[in-house]
Design a protein around this motif. Structure first.
Motif, PDB file in Angstrom:
ATOM      1  N   SER A  21       0.845  -1.189   0.000  1.00  0.00           N
ATOM      2  CA  SER A  21       0.000   0.000   0.000  1.00  0.00           C
ATOM      3  C   SER A  21       0.881   1.240   0.000  1.00  0.00           C
ATOM      4  O   SER A  21       2.016   1.212   0.484  1.00  0.00           O
ATOM      5  CB  SER A  21      -0.901   0.029   1.235  1.00  0.00           C
ATOM      6  N   CYS A  22       0.345   2.315  -0.526  1.00  0.00           N
ATOM      7  CA  CYS A  22       1.037   3.604  -0.521  1.00  0.00           C
ATOM      8  C   CYS A  22       0.005   4.672  -0.167  1.00  0.00           C
ATOM      9  O   CYS A  22      -0.909   4.936  -0.956  1.00  0.00           O
ATOM     10  CB  CYS A  22       1.649   3.884  -1.873  1.00  0.00           C
ATOM     11  N   ALA A  23       0.162   5.267   1.004  1.00  0.00           N
ATOM     12  CA  ALA A  23      -0.731   6.330   1.444  1.00  0.00           C
ATOM     13  C   ALA A  23      -0.179   7.667   0.965  1.00  0.00           C
ATOM     14  O   ALA A  23       0.969   8.012   1.274  1.00  0.00           O
ATOM     15  CB  ALA A  23      -0.858   6.317   2.958  1.00  0.00           C
ATOM     16  N   ALA A  24      -0.980   8.396   0.213  1.00  0.00           N
ATOM     17  CA  ALA A  24      -0.541   9.655  -0.385  1.00  0.00           C
ATOM     18  C   ALA A  24      -1.206  10.840   0.299  1.00  0.00           C
ATOM     19  O   ALA A  24      -2.379  10.775   0.690  1.00  0.00           O
ATOM     20  CB  ALA A  24      -0.871   9.668  -1.869  1.00  0.00           C
ATOM     21  N   SER A  25      -0.460  11.939   0.429  1.00  0.00           N
ATOM     22  CA  SER A  25      -1.006  13.173   0.977  1.00  0.00           C
ATOM     23  C   SER A  25      -0.211  14.353   0.440  1.00  0.00           C
ATOM     24  O   SER A  25       0.872  14.178  -0.137  1.00  0.00           O
ATOM     25  CB  SER A  25      -0.973  13.160   2.514  1.00  0.00           C
ATOM     26  N   GLY A  26      -0.764  15.547   0.623  1.00  0.00           N
ATOM     27  CA  GLY A  26      -0.067  16.754   0.190  1.00  0.00           C
ATOM     28  C   GLY A  26      -0.336  17.157  -1.242  1.00  0.00           C
ATOM     29  O   GLY A  26       0.219  18.151  -1.723  1.00  0.00           O
ATOM     30  N   ARG A  67       1.444 -11.404 -12.941  1.00  0.00           N
ATOM     31  CA  ARG A  67       1.631 -11.760 -11.517  1.00  0.00           C
ATOM     32  C   ARG A  67       1.287 -10.601 -10.586  1.00  0.00           C
ATOM     33  O   ARG A  67       0.818 -10.824  -9.467  1.00  0.00           O
ATOM     34  CB  ARG A  67       3.092 -12.175 -11.272  1.00  0.00           C
ATOM     35  N   PHE A  68       1.536  -9.373 -11.015  1.00  0.00           N
ATOM     36  CA  PHE A  68       1.294  -8.179 -10.190  1.00  0.00           C
ATOM     37  C   PHE A  68       0.093  -7.415 -10.736  1.00  0.00           C
ATOM     38  O   PHE A  68      -0.143  -7.381 -11.946  1.00  0.00           O
ATOM     39  CB  PHE A  68       2.497  -7.249 -10.211  1.00  0.00           C
ATOM     40  N   THR A  69      -0.639  -6.770  -9.814  1.00  0.00           N
ATOM     41  CA  THR A  69      -1.763  -5.925 -10.200  1.00  0.00           C
ATOM     42  C   THR A  69      -1.680  -4.599  -9.455  1.00  0.00           C
ATOM     43  O   THR A  69      -1.649  -4.583  -8.218  1.00  0.00           O
ATOM     44  CB  THR A  69      -3.099  -6.601  -9.882  1.00  0.00           C
ATOM     45  N   ILE A  70      -1.643  -3.514 -10.204  1.00  0.00           N
ATOM     46  CA  ILE A  70      -1.658  -2.179  -9.612  1.00  0.00           C
ATOM     47  C   ILE A  70      -3.096  -1.685  -9.572  1.00  0.00           C
ATOM     48  O   ILE A  70      -3.883  -1.919 -10.497  1.00  0.00           O
ATOM     49  CB  ILE A  70      -0.762  -1.206 -10.410  1.00  0.00           C
ATOM     50  N   SER A  71      -3.458  -1.019  -8.473  1.00  0.00           N
ATOM     51  CA  SER A  71      -4.803  -0.461  -8.344  1.00  0.00           C
ATOM     52  C   SER A  71      -4.736   0.765  -7.440  1.00  0.00           C
ATOM     53  O   SER A  71      -3.697   1.043  -6.835  1.00  0.00           O
ATOM     54  CB  SER A  71      -5.781  -1.501  -7.775  1.00  0.00           C
ATOM     55  N   ARG A  72      -5.841   1.464  -7.364  1.00  0.00           N
ATOM     56  CA  ARG A  72      -5.876   2.656  -6.523  1.00  0.00           C
ATOM     57  C   ARG A  72      -7.277   2.893  -6.002  1.00  0.00           C
ATOM     58  O   ARG A  72      -8.272   2.487  -6.623  1.00  0.00           O
ATOM     59  CB  ARG A  72      -5.394   3.876  -7.310  1.00  0.00           C
ATOM     60  N   ASP A  73      -7.358   3.577  -4.854  1.00  0.00           N
ATOM     61  CA  ASP A  73      -8.624   3.996  -4.272  1.00  0.00           C
ATOM     62  C   ASP A  73      -8.530   5.503  -4.100  1.00  0.00           C
ATOM     63  O   ASP A  73      -7.893   5.991  -3.152  1.00  0.00           O
ATOM     64  CB  ASP A  73      -8.840   3.297  -2.928  1.00  0.00           C
ATOM     65  N   ASN A  74      -9.120   6.243  -5.013  1.00  0.00           N
ATOM     66  CA  ASN A  74      -9.000   7.697  -4.978  1.00  0.00           C
ATOM     67  C   ASN A  74      -9.743   8.307  -3.788  1.00  0.00           C
ATOM     68  O   ASN A  74      -9.385   9.384  -3.319  1.00  0.00           O
ATOM     69  CB  ASN A  74      -9.505   8.303  -6.282  1.00  0.00           C
ATOM     70  N   ALA A  75     -10.754   7.635  -3.287  1.00  0.00           N
ATOM     71  CA  ALA A  75     -11.471   8.133  -2.108  1.00  0.00           C
ATOM     72  C   ALA A  75     -10.600   8.040  -0.856  1.00  0.00           C
ATOM     73  O   ALA A  75     -10.754   8.835   0.073  1.00  0.00           O
ATOM     74  CB  ALA A  75     -12.753   7.353  -1.906  1.00  0.00           C
ATOM     75  N   GLU A  76      -9.693   7.067  -0.850  1.00  0.00           N
ATOM     76  CA  GLU A  76      -8.816   6.857   0.306  1.00  0.00           C
ATOM     77  C   GLU A  76      -7.383   7.345   0.059  1.00  0.00           C
ATOM     78  O   GLU A  76      -6.525   7.182   0.916  1.00  0.00           O
ATOM     79  CB  GLU A  76      -8.776   5.369   0.662  1.00  0.00           C
ATOM     80  N   ASN A  77      -7.146   7.947  -1.111  1.00  0.00           N
ATOM     81  CA  ASN A  77      -5.797   8.444  -1.451  1.00  0.00           C
ATOM     82  C   ASN A  77      -4.735   7.361  -1.282  1.00  0.00           C
ATOM     83  O   ASN A  77      -3.655   7.607  -0.707  1.00  0.00           O
ATOM     84  CB  ASN A  77      -5.439   9.663  -0.582  1.00  0.00           C
ATOM     85  N   THR A  78      -5.034   6.183  -1.778  1.00  0.00           N
ATOM     86  CA  THR A  78      -4.140   5.048  -1.568  1.00  0.00           C
ATOM     87  C   THR A  78      -3.892   4.302  -2.874  1.00  0.00           C
ATOM     88  O   THR A  78      -4.830   4.058  -3.649  1.00  0.00           O
ATOM     89  CB  THR A  78      -4.706   4.085  -0.520  1.00  0.00           C
TER      90      THR A  78
END
Length: 122
Positions: A21-26, A67-78
């Motif tokens: 996971s990668c939590a983004a801010s700023g 083998r790998f899957t990238i995804s994102r949750d824009n509501a959670e900035n993750t």
């Protein structure tokens, strides 16, 4: 100030799975493409995967495709990276990167987080 905080790394046996996971801010996360890159021990950074701001387009390095899957949750900035069927050669420090300019794929000037260690070993 851009902040990217990776988590979820660890030690796993070959064939195992991990979810980073990668939590983004700023910054307005939903406006930017994001990438995962990695640095194997003793080697330089290598690009792993990219996703556009709407999560409608993804690209993968040949070494991780299927083998790998990238995804994102824009509501959670993750940002996420699901890694399955891990191999010893996937051992690396994994970083998320904010795509600063035009285009989808990481360039060296893009800011990175502090990284999370993934070790694949029996």
């Amino acid at each position: 100030e851009v902040q990217l905080v990776e988590s979820g790394g660890g030690l796993v046996e070959p064939g195992g799975s991990l979810r980073l996971s990668c939590a983004a801010s700023g910054f307005i996360f939903s406006n930017y493409a994001m990438n995962w890159v990695r640095q194997p021990p003793g080697k330089g950074l290598e690009w792993v995967a990219a996703i556009n701001s709407f999560a409608s387009i993804t690209h993968y390095a040949d070494s991780v495709k299927g083998r790998f899957t990238i995804s994102r949750d824009n509501a959670e900035n993750t940002l996420y990276l699901q890694m399955n069927n891990l191999k010893p050669e996937d051992t690396a420090v994994y970083y998320c990167a904010k795509r600063q300019g035009l285009g989808l794929v990481y360039v060296r000037s893009d800011p990175l987080g502090q990284g999370t260690q993934v070790t694949v070993s029996s």
